[in-house]
Scaffold this motif. Structure first.
Motif, PDB file in Angstrom:
ATOM      1  N   VAL A  41       0.819  -1.161  -0.031  1.00  0.00           N
ATOM      2  CA  VAL A  41       0.095  -0.143  -0.104  1.00  0.00           C
ATOM      3  C   VAL A  41       0.995   1.235   0.063  1.00  0.00           C
ATOM      4  O   VAL A  41       1.800   1.264   0.602  1.00  0.00           O
ATOM      5  CB  VAL A  41      -0.754   0.034   1.129  1.00  0.00           C
ATOM      6  CG1 VAL A  41      -1.819   1.299   1.290  1.00  0.00           C
ATOM      7  CG2 VAL A  41      -1.904  -1.059   1.261  1.00  0.00           C
ATOM      8  N   ASN A  82      -2.623   5.098   1.015  1.00  0.00           N
ATOM      9  CA  ASN A  82      -3.732   4.282   1.181  1.00  0.00           C
ATOM     10  C   ASN A  82      -4.292   3.958  -0.148  1.00  0.00           C
ATOM     11  O   ASN A  82      -5.517   3.658  -0.304  1.00  0.00           O
ATOM     12  CB  ASN A  82      -4.874   5.530   1.676  1.00  0.00           C
ATOM     13  CG  ASN A  82      -4.464   5.684   2.989  1.00  0.00           C
ATOM     14  OD1 ASN A  82      -4.088   5.143   3.743  1.00  0.00           O
ATOM     15  ND2 ASN A  82      -4.899   7.005   3.372  1.00  0.00           N
ATOM     16  N   TRP A 124      -3.681   0.718  -3.211  1.00  0.00           N
ATOM     17  CA  TRP A 124      -2.878  -0.560  -3.526  1.00  0.00           C
ATOM     18  C   TRP A 124      -1.672  -0.116  -4.505  1.00  0.00           C
ATOM     19  O   TRP A 124      -1.746   0.713  -5.345  1.00  0.00           O
ATOM     20  CB  TRP A 124      -3.761  -1.826  -4.152  1.00  0.00           C
ATOM     21  CG  TRP A 124      -4.725  -2.357  -2.979  1.00  0.00           C
ATOM     22  CD1 TRP A 124      -5.961  -2.254  -2.960  1.00  0.00           C
ATOM     23  CD2 TRP A 124      -4.411  -3.298  -2.042  1.00  0.00           C
ATOM     24  NE1 TRP A 124      -6.666  -3.060  -2.126  1.00  0.00           N
ATOM     25  CE2 TRP A 124      -5.556  -3.764  -1.277  1.00  0.00           C
ATOM     26  CE3 TRP A 124      -2.944  -3.781  -1.599  1.00  0.00           C
ATOM     27  CZ2 TRP A 124      -5.458  -4.308  -0.424  1.00  0.00           C
ATOM     28  CZ3 TRP A 124      -2.892  -4.700  -0.303  1.00  0.00           C
ATOM     29  CH2 TRP A 124      -4.302  -5.185  -0.065  1.00  0.00           C
TER      30      TRP A 124
END
Length: 379
Positions: free
Chosen positions: A364, A367, A369
């Motif tokens: 991550v 915030n 992926w």
């Protein structure tokens, strides 16, 4: 994360039309020359078969419509007539051909020409042209230049600036101002207006002015050459092109076709001296930020995802602003997560494998992926 995703969609929706409307940056290897004047700049030499053979690297941007199928603002092979219908061979024909022949083959030449036979310099004075009393034979010509030859020159030159870079301004005019010692100052005002209206610098865009037919060749206005030769005293970036030895047609005003060819070559040789050692600019420099020319910065994240592609290149978004993806960004090309709509993980710190699926390993960033690549170090 959901709110951040919504903001990104909003940016894409509201600004995609702006990106779609961008155009490629001007080609620095496309050298544009503006030209204006009266009948000798129009070209009055009978056209011969050799003059109709196009030089593939020389084009003219039409300033005169309804002429041999040409439209104003469109590029065409530079074969005569260049300035307007019913013109013939002039100095611009072989000016461009000579430059194309002597400059590196990667460089193209373009011309924008506006000329009206018999006109005084007043017709190009933007604040005084409307007071010019046109001869009957000029009326239709001026009308086809939109009623304002100077404005037509500027308007079409602005179109040319979208495609290339203006390198010089050529002038052949003076017979209709024969003997007027204030002529150089009036030319200076026109030259400065052109520079100002097009955002050009005098030191980067010189003025080349040609002499009229010499008295020794039977020229009716040969005495004007003394005044023409004072131009560099009034305009530091002006250069005078000699007409010595150039034959005329017998009317005392217009050069012969052969003389026009040589005159064009002389203009070109003078320009080549000014240009010096011309280097081809590498437009494929992938390390440079290509999107800056379009008003956008390049992406700072080496693994920014491709969210839009057009003729200019690949685009992403950072801080809710479009950014151009550097063309040699090897990280971007190797980022398998881009195809899934995600960035690859930043390489500035080690990564934790939070999730793994058939596509690859995930961590991550901010915030969001991110895909882990071979360039990442695992913590």
């Amino acid at each position: 994360m959901k709110g951040k995703f919504f903001n990104l969609l909003l940016v894409l929706a509201t600004t995609s039309s702006l990106i779609a409307g961008t155009v490629a940056a001007p080609d620095p290897n496309f050298h544009i020359y503006l030209a204006f004047g009266q009948s000798n700049m129009e070209g009055q030499g009978p056209i011969e078969p050799q003059d109709r053979i196009p030089e593939k690297r020389y084009q003219v941007l039409s300033t005169f419509g309804n002429c041999d199928g040409r439209e104003v603002g469109k590029w065409y092979d530079a074969v005569p007539p260049l300035a307007r219908c019913f013109a013939r061979v002039g100095p611009m024909d072989y000016f461009g051909r000579t430059l194309a022949k002597k400059l590196p083959e990667e460089i193209k030449i373009g011309a924008v020409i506006v000329a009206v036979g018999g006109c005084s310099i007043q017709l190009f004075e933007k604040d005084n042209y409307m007071n010019y009393k046109l001869e009957n034979y000029m009326v239709d010509v001026v009308k086809n230049y939109g009623g304002n030859p100077y404005k037509r020159l500027i308007d079409v030159a602005k179109l040319a600036q979208k495609d290339g870079v203006i390198k010089g301004i050529l002038l052949h005019q003076g017979e209709s101002n024969n003997g007027q010692t204030n002529w150089p100052y009036r030319v200076k005002a026109v030259y400065e207006n052109i520079l100002n209206d097009l955002g050009l610098k005098a030191e980067e865009v010189p003025l080349l002015a040609g002499e009229v037919v010499q008295t020794s060749e039977g020229g009716q206005c040969g005495g004007m050459n003394k005044i023409i030769n004072t131009l560099p005293n009034v305009i530091p970036t002006a250069h005078v092109v000699s007409s010595v030895g150039l034959k005329q047609q017998g009317d005392g005003y217009h050069f012969s076709t052969e003389a026009y060819r040589e005159f064009g070559e002389r203009y070109a040789e003078e320009m080549l001296k000014i240009l010096g050692d011309v280097k081809v600019i590498d437009t494929s420099d992938n390390d440079s930020c290509w999107s800056e020319a379009l008003g956008y910065s390049c992406c700072t994240n080496s693994s920014s995802p491709v969210v839009y592609t057009d003729d200019d290149g690949q685009w992403s978004v950072e801080n809710n602003e479009w950014c151009g993806i550097l063309k040699n960004n090897s990280s971007n090309h190797s980022c398998w997560a881009n195809t899934l709509g995600y960035q690859c993980c930043n390489t500035s710190n080690c990564r934790n494998i939070i999730y793994e699926d058939n596509d690859g390993q995930w961590d991550v960033d901010n915030n969001q992926w991110c895909g882990i690549t071979s360039e990442n170090k695992i913590c």
